[in-house]
Enzyme design. Structure first.
Site, PDB file in Angstrom:
ATOM      1  N   ASP A 135      46.540  45.008  48.044  1.00 50.26           N
ATOM      2  CA  ASP A 135      46.668  43.570  48.239  1.00 50.26           C
ATOM      3  C   ASP A 135      46.137  42.885  46.985  1.00 50.26           C
ATOM      4  O   ASP A 135      45.459  43.503  46.162  1.00 50.26           O
ATOM      5  CB  ASP A 135      45.872  43.167  49.482  1.00 50.26           C
ATOM      6  CG  ASP A 135      45.957  41.684  49.766  1.00 50.26           C
ATOM      7  OD1 ASP A 135      47.044  41.121  49.562  1.00 50.26           O
ATOM      8  OD2 ASP A 135      44.945  41.093  50.173  1.00 50.26           O
ATOM      9  N   LYS A 136      46.443  41.599  46.823  1.00 46.86           N
ATOM     10  CA  LYS A 136      45.968  40.882  45.641  1.00 46.86           C
ATOM     11  C   LYS A 136      44.761  40.002  45.956  1.00 46.86           C
ATOM     12  O   LYS A 136      43.671  40.233  45.459  1.00 46.86           O
ATOM     13  CB  LYS A 136      47.089  40.021  45.055  1.00 46.86           C
ATOM     14  CG  LYS A 136      46.681  39.271  43.788  1.00 46.86           C
ATOM     15  CD  LYS A 136      47.740  38.304  43.350  1.00 46.86           C
ATOM     16  CE  LYS A 136      47.770  37.066  44.222  1.00 46.86           C
ATOM     17  NZ  LYS A 136      46.567  36.201  44.043  1.00 46.86           N
ATOM     18  N   THR A 137      44.956  39.024  46.813  1.00 50.40           N
ATOM     19  CA  THR A 137      43.902  38.046  47.064  1.00 50.40           C
ATOM     20  C   THR A 137      42.755  38.677  47.837  1.00 50.40           C
ATOM     21  O   THR A 137      42.947  39.222  48.915  1.00 50.40           O
ATOM     22  CB  THR A 137      44.466  36.866  47.871  1.00 50.40           C
ATOM     23  OG1 THR A 137      45.608  36.345  47.192  1.00 50.40           O
ATOM     24  CG2 THR A 137      43.419  35.783  48.037  1.00 50.40           C
ATOM     25  N   LYS A 152      54.922  45.017  54.129  1.00 49.29           N
ATOM     26  CA  LYS A 152      53.998  45.861  53.365  1.00 49.29           C
ATOM     27  C   LYS A 152      54.001  47.285  53.912  1.00 49.29           C
ATOM     28  O   LYS A 152      54.082  48.265  53.162  1.00 49.29           O
ATOM     29  CB  LYS A 152      52.577  45.285  53.419  1.00 49.29           C
ATOM     30  CG  LYS A 152      52.383  43.995  52.641  1.00 49.29           C
ATOM     31  CD  LYS A 152      50.923  43.566  52.704  1.00 49.29           C
ATOM     32  CE  LYS A 152      50.683  42.286  51.919  1.00 49.29           C
ATOM     33  NZ  LYS A 152      49.261  41.897  51.890  1.00 49.29           N
ATOM     34  N   ASP A 186      41.847  43.720  52.323  1.00 51.70           N
ATOM     35  CA  ASP A 186      40.612  43.158  52.884  1.00 51.70           C
ATOM     36  C   ASP A 186      40.856  42.231  54.063  1.00 51.70           C
ATOM     37  O   ASP A 186      39.898  41.731  54.641  1.00 51.70           O
ATOM     38  CB  ASP A 186      39.847  42.387  51.803  1.00 51.70           C
ATOM     39  CG  ASP A 186      40.585  41.138  51.359  1.00 51.70           C
ATOM     40  OD1 ASP A 186      41.824  41.172  51.324  1.00 51.70           O
ATOM     41  OD2 ASP A 186      39.925  40.129  51.045  1.00 51.70           O
ATOM     42  N   ASN A 208      46.058  40.761  57.388  1.00 49.08           N
ATOM     43  CA  ASN A 208      47.436  40.950  56.956  1.00 49.08           C
ATOM     44  C   ASN A 208      47.658  42.302  56.282  1.00 49.08           C
ATOM     45  O   ASN A 208      48.799  42.681  56.026  1.00 49.08           O
ATOM     46  CB  ASN A 208      47.850  39.824  56.000  1.00 49.08           C
ATOM     47  CG  ASN A 208      46.923  39.727  54.801  1.00 49.08           C
ATOM     48  OD1 ASN A 208      45.708  39.803  54.933  1.00 49.08           O
ATOM     49  ND2 ASN A 208      47.480  39.568  53.633  1.00 49.08           N
TER      50      ASN A 208
END
Length: 1236
Positions: free
Chosen positions: A405-407, A742, A762, A765
């Site tokens: 994940d990114k954020t 995903k 984290d 989602n």
């Protein structure tokens, strides 16, 4: 990603009907779910993620455990042991260790499931207000049903998917944070229907609401919703903008009412969570196959030996007819039948149960090593690493793809204004006489869709994205404070002067325009257009390009190299006539029924021409510590990193460059912008059974030409081509993906590439992705603990992933592989002698060894050495593992344990058993020792000792770094041999019927035979190992995957502007409609950033003006007026810690004073004398008359307004009060100038 569909039929039927405040209606509907069984159509809101309950734990857990072929094999052997005619050992002797093994695994599963039950209980027990009758009552989340009306308070989570009915905000706006759904912390707005906003104004009207919602069946599409509301004979359209999804958090809204549409597992977030999957490592799956292979080989050997037993019995009976009476009831076929099962039981110990028990112990201890690693301990939040699963450690050393994940995982989700370039100059210090600088800051304060409200005496900004908020905050800190806005005005404070601008039009952002503009009329009546956007669209719309534009482009390149998010700012003056004509056409376009959006975009395009460039901003999206270095190490370890995010493409690509996942010399393939030059004929990267031809130039043009027979085949072909293309790239970034997508991407890579995958995230989602991947890692971040609770390993930072994989993962894989090799070797070396003995015992399944030796061989004699290997083996240190990440590739390629290694181990063990048996057989054939030891037991002890010593020497010489503990463990095995030879072990002596074993091991002749066997078994192995160490060539590096590079070097200009305003259009529509937040009178700004003192000589970085401060005494309370005109009481100001004031330090009476804060004079040191000079912070002196022109806008009042006293560090406020010339010190004491 059009390739990754949700697997659901898009032609949904609108059969989901919800009636408000009518539980009985929903309770009557049922639906089939299995055979003839039914359940409620409308699910309750209680969730259950646990796998077991009290009734299902035992049968379901046993069912899962017996999916392991080894457990089935052990049960089969136990059943054979229950038959007395073929049993060699009591059946309960095998049942006890199997029960222990099953119990250990069951307890581990039970502990994990208890944690899930606790998590479910906490979520289901959250309080909420549910309408019951005519009033709202506090109940639990699990009590919510479809059709209920729920009241939500500020900062509470949404318990189910609900239709927003009304809220406390104007126009029933509702602001939510969707961090747990898509990882974004910026606010999004939802708005109720106008009819419900007008009519539902009280609890009574809400209780009387009887609307009926008809919509689509529950599905996993997070960003879409279609339905209608029927109420009072009218029908109203519903879309996703009216829906509050489960998991959202209510922000900046006092309360709201919602009608529950989907509850529990029917909600969209739960539909995206996926199911708990039982994960098995590659070695586990291989062991299952090996068990089957060994079992089949065992049956084949038993069959051959049984057939030989039958022929031998027949030959023996024909040759020795005088013994026919003894074999009268034993036919050769019957003897062969019993011999078959006897050999099956006798050879069953080749797959020892102790190996699996030792397995579990090794996994457990290696998990403790991860938990105890201080290098993965995050001291800031006191979070250690945690191995939540104890059976996947070796798989950490075989990861090929990481899906991140990114954020919150790669980034901290914190935006900060770093730099700006104005008129070709990168600013650190600002020159306030530059009019372009003022215009630049004025644009930041005006051109945005940020909303503001006052909370606790502070201005709180609500932005559609964190970037917008960072820019407005930067303008505020630089003296241009955004104060308030209405439907058609916006008020700001410019260096203390309050100005109101009339908003004529707002040209909102969208993903195609990549810019936004605001058309305003300033207080002087001039019409100006302020525009900000990506450099690719702003630079193309400039009136002219001069030297400043060239310098600005260089600054853009420099900012891009620093991976900052850039944004171009421009403006122009619009004539009155031009505006009137444009406004008339704009009004006409806004009421069109067809092509309205196209016409509006055309008008926006027409207005946003001939701009003058003001400058460039640079915002830093802060990464977590060590992310770029971690990704570089992982890439060197041949691990591919994919980023799966719900963000826009521009934002995701910018982070890709920031964390070194993308580089400037990479060719970027964008699915939405196919380029024929991307795929050249020589690039052999796409395979769908054969290499795809590239004449068409793009994958999606080629696929329809294949003529697939049906849609399923076509879809499979697209999936395969997509995976082949993606896996051929160095890095992949998937944008705007839902949680379920995903998981589907991870599933595609596992399906088509048979690769080992790891997912890290984290938030909620990321849960589905974490469950789908072979290894799931949860980050203990800002978005709750949902990802951690569903993960296999929990870390505090992404950077700890390098140590988890490159150190602990590689070590665990190395240890397990060596453990398996040595365990199989010692098993074959010690126990295959049973087969050779059958050739000399008439194929009668007579055991060669005594029972105590068979029982203790794996458990005691040889357990310690292989256990030490499994726990403590290290080929290189942790530092070297991180220094040379290329070593990680051995796990990805299964080099340390595979079918070839198993075959070599089998041959090695068989050769050792052959040498041990036949050397002893040769020695006992013609002669015996000096003590006349030629009996059967002495022979078995000699063979056993030879095999045992050979195994111990092989294991000990295989340790590259025989540390103290492994050496001690090997020594334990040697000590057991010595104890056995000396006959000092009383417990073992009691189990022997005579002293044959002691006599054999003390006979010099037998010891020479054992020594000869040892030499014959170990010398070839040592020779081969030494030969490989001396003559081995450098390991051939794996072929790098195809990297698509640009045909022409690609500078950073093409990717400079990675700024994304938001994931959807901003708040411009709300603002122009008048649906903005309510504002209250009161203090609307700060005098500047935190300083050490106020008022007086203060040192503020961004306060660049002299501001008047007036103090008055009203009814025994002291009020102070800022330069903006807003009054505030002394008690209020004393609460602000950043001012550093203590109660009582405020002046009792004030005349006129000035806040002195000048960037070029910090502090200003008055110099006594006639010249009234002032000393700058640099030490340079300057006269008052020379200082005045530098400070435009200062209200000079003559020489007497300036202090003539020398500067003193204790003076915080200098006040001139009348003729008395009193001066106020920092401690609140006033005194005459002369005394001071």
């Amino acid at each position: 990603l059009s390739v990754i569909n949700s697997g659901e039929n898009l032609n949904v039927s609108f059969t989901w009907e919800v009636r408000a405040n009518n539980r009985s209606y929903h309770m009557q509907f049922k639906k089939k779910f299995a055979f003839c069984l039914t359940k409620k159509k409308y699910a309750g809101n209680a969730i259950k993620t646990a796998k077991y309950n009290i009734l299902t734990f035992l049968p379901l857990n046993l069912y899962e455990q017996f999916h392991r072929m080894a457990n089935v094999y052990f049960v089969f052997v136990i059943l054979l042991q229950t038959i007395p005619e073929i049993s060699t050992l009591p059946w309960y002797t095998l049942l006890f260790p199997l029960s222990c093994l099953l119990t250990i695994r069951a307890l581990r599963d039970l502990i994990d499931d208890i944690g899930r039950h606790q998590s479910d209980r906490n979520i289901n027990s959250r309080p909420c207000e549910i309408l019951s009758g005519k009033s709202f009552r506090w109940q639990k989340w699990c009590d919510i049903c479809v059709g209920d009306i729920v009241r939500l308070r500020k900062e509470s989570f949404v318990p189910a998917d609900m239709l927003l009915l009304c809220s406390s905000e104007p126009s029933s706006l509702c602001y939510v944070e969707t961090a747990d759904i898509d990882g974004e912390t910026n606010l999004k707005f939802r708005q109720a229907l106008p009819v419900t906003h007008r009519e539902l104004t009280s609890e009574g009207s809400v209780a009387a609401f009887d609307g009926r919602v008809t919509c689509e069946e529950p599905n996993s599409r997070m960003h879409s919703f279609t339905g209608t509301l029927q109420w009072r004979g009218e029908t109203y359209a519903l879309d996703s903008e009216r829906i509050l999804l489960r998991g959202c958090k209510l922000r900046n809204t006092d309360f709201c009412y919602g009608l529950v549409i989907y509850a529990g597992f029917d909600s969209k977030i739960m539909r995206n969570c996926g199911k708990i999957k039982r994960k098995k490592t590659k070695l586990d799956r291989m062991m299952d196959r090996l068990v089957i292979i060994i079992f089949l080989v065992l049956l084949a050997m038993s069959l051959c030996l049984a057939i030989a037993s039958g022929f031998w019995a027949k030959t023996f009976q024909e040759k020795h007819t005088y013994l026919s009476a003894l074999y009268k009831h034993t036919a050769p076929a019957k003897q062969a039948f019993f011999s078959f099962w006897g050999f099956a039981i006798l050879l069953s110990i080749i797959i020892p149960m102790s190996m699996y028990i030792t397995f579990e112990f090794i996994y457990l201890v290696n998990s403790f090593f991860i938990n105890w690693d201080l290098e993965m301990y995050y001291a800031v939040k006191d979070i250690p690493a945690k191995a939540r699963s104890t059976s996947l450690n070796d798989q950490l050393g075989q990861i090929e793809y990481i899906f991140s994940d990114k954020t919150g995982t790669l980034t901290q989700n914190i935006m900060s204004f770093k730099k700006c370039c104005i008129n070709g100059t990168v600013y650190g210090n600002f020159c306030w006489y530059d009019p372009l600088l003022r215009e630049f800051l004025r644009l930041l304060a005006l051109c945005h869709t940020v909303m503001v409200e006052e909370r606790g005496g502070q201005l709180v900004y609500q932005a559609a994205s964190l970037d917008e908020e960072a820019l407005v905050l930067a303008a505020r800190d630089l003296g241009y404070v955004f104060l308030s806005r209405t439907q058609d005005t916006i008020t700001i404070s410019e260096l203390g002067v309050k100005r109101t601008y009339k908003v004529l039009a707002m040209l909102d952002f969208n993903s195609d325009r990549k810019r936004m503009s605001v058309l305003v009329r300033d207080p002087q009546g001039t019409i100006r257009l302020y525009t900000k956007g990506a450099d690719t669209v702003i630079l193309a719309r400039l009136r002219s390009r001069g030297p400043s534009e060239t310098f600005t482009e260089r600054a853009l390149d420099r900012f891009a190299e620093e991976t900052l998010r850039t944004l171009c700012l421009a403006s122009k003056v619009v004539s009155e006539a031009e505006y009137c004509e444009w406004s008339r056409r704009h009004q006409e376009a806004s009421i069109l029924l067809q092509d309205r959006a196209w016409q509006m975009d055309s008008l926006y395009e027409e207005m946003e021409q001939n701009l003058e460039l003001l400058g460039v901003t640079a915002i830093e999206d802060k990464l977590q510590d060590g992310v770029p270095e971690t990704i570089q190490l992982l890439k060197l370890g041949n691990i591919k990193v994919w980023v799966l995010t719900g963000d826009k493409q521009e934002t995701a690509m910018n982070i890709g460059y920031a964390c070194k996942l993308l580089t400037d010399d990479m060719e970027i393939l964008e699915e939405k912008e196919p380029q024929p030059r991307v795929l050249s004929p020589k690039d052999k990267i796409l395979h769908t059974g054969e290499v795809l031809m590239k004449e068409e130039g793009w994958l999606w043009q080629w696929l329809p030409c294949r003529g697939a027979t049906d849609s399923q085949e076509q879809g499979s072909l697209v999936e395969k081509a997509f995976v082949d293309l993606a896996t051929s790239c160095q890095a992949v970034i998937c944008c705007r993906v839902t949680p379920k997508q995903k998981a589907l991407i991870v599933q595609l890579v596992k399906k088509h590439k048979k690769a080992t995958t790891l997912a890290i995230g984290d938030g909620a989602n990321d849960v589905n992705m974490i469950k789908t991947a072979d290894i799931g890692v949860g980050i203990s971040g800002l978005e709750g603990m949902q990802a951690v609770q569903c993960s296999d390993y929990a870390l505090a930072q992404f950077s700890y992933l390098q140590r988890l994989l490159l150190v602990h993962g590689r070590w665990a894989y190395l240890r397990i592989c060596k453990f398996l090799r040595y365990f199989f070797y010692k098993t074959f070396a010690g126990l295959m002698a049973q087969v050779w003995f059958a050739f000399h015992s008439g194929f009668t399944a007579q055991p060669l060894y005594e029972g105590w030796f068979l029982a203790l061989y794996n458990v005691f004699y040889t357990a310690h050495p292989v256990l030490s290997v499994g726990l403590l083996e290290q080929d290189v240190s942790a530092k070297k593992s991180l220094e040379f990440p290329e070593l990680y590739a051995i796990g990805q390629q299964d080099e340390l344990f595979n079918y070839r290694i198993f075959g070599v181990t089998l041959l090695h063990g068989v050769s050792t058993s052959l040498a041990s048996f036949y050397i002893a057989f040769w020695a006992f054939k013609d002669c015996v020792g000096s003590k006349v030891v030629g009996d059967y037991e002495s022979f078995s002890v000699t063979v056993a000792t030879s095999a045992l010593l050979s195994v111990l020497v092989e294991v000990s010489t295989g340790l590259p770094f025989p540390t103290l503990i492994p050496g001690a463990r090997v020594g334990d095995g040697w000590n057991m041999v010595v104890l056995e030879a000396a006959g000092k072990d009383e417990e073992l002596k009691a189990t022997r019927p005579n002293d044959a074993s002691q006599n054999a091991l003390t006979d010099p002749y037998i010891l020479l035979v054992v020594l000869l066997s040892l030499v014959v078994n170990t010398v070839p192995s040592l020779t081969v190992r030494s030969y490989h160490q001396i003559c081995s060539k450098a390991r051939r590096e794996p072929e790098p995957s195809v990297e698509l590079r640009a045909h022409v070097h690609r500078g950073s200009f093409c990717r400079r502007s990675s700024y994304a305003f938001s994931h959807q259009e901003g708040y411009a529509g709300l603002i122009t409609r008048g649906d903005s937040l309510r504002t209250k009178d009161g203090w609307t700004g700060k005098p500047g950033t935190a300083g050490s003192s106020w008022p007086g000589l203060i040192q503020l970085d961004f306060l660049f003006s002299f501001r008047n401060l007036r103090g008055e005494k009203k009814k025994k309370r002291f009020f102070f007026k800022y330069a903006k005109g807003t009054e505030v009481s002394s008690e209020t100001r004393e609460k602000d810690a950043h001012l550093g004031f203590a109660p009582g330090n405020w002046p009792a009476r004030l005349g006129r004073s000035w806040l002195h804060a000048v960037p070029i004079a910090l502090p200003i040191r008055p110099r006594a004398g006639r010249g009234h000079g002032f000393q700058l912070c640099s030490g340079k002196g300057i006269a008052k008359k020379d200082l005045a022109p530098i400070l435009p806008g200062l209200a000079w009042r003559g020489a007497s307004c300036w202090p003539t006293l020398c500067w003193c560090p204790i003076i915080r406020a200098i006040v001139r009060a009348g003729k008395a010339q009193l001066w106020l010190c920092y401690n609140g004491i006033s005194m005459p100038k002369a005394q001071l």
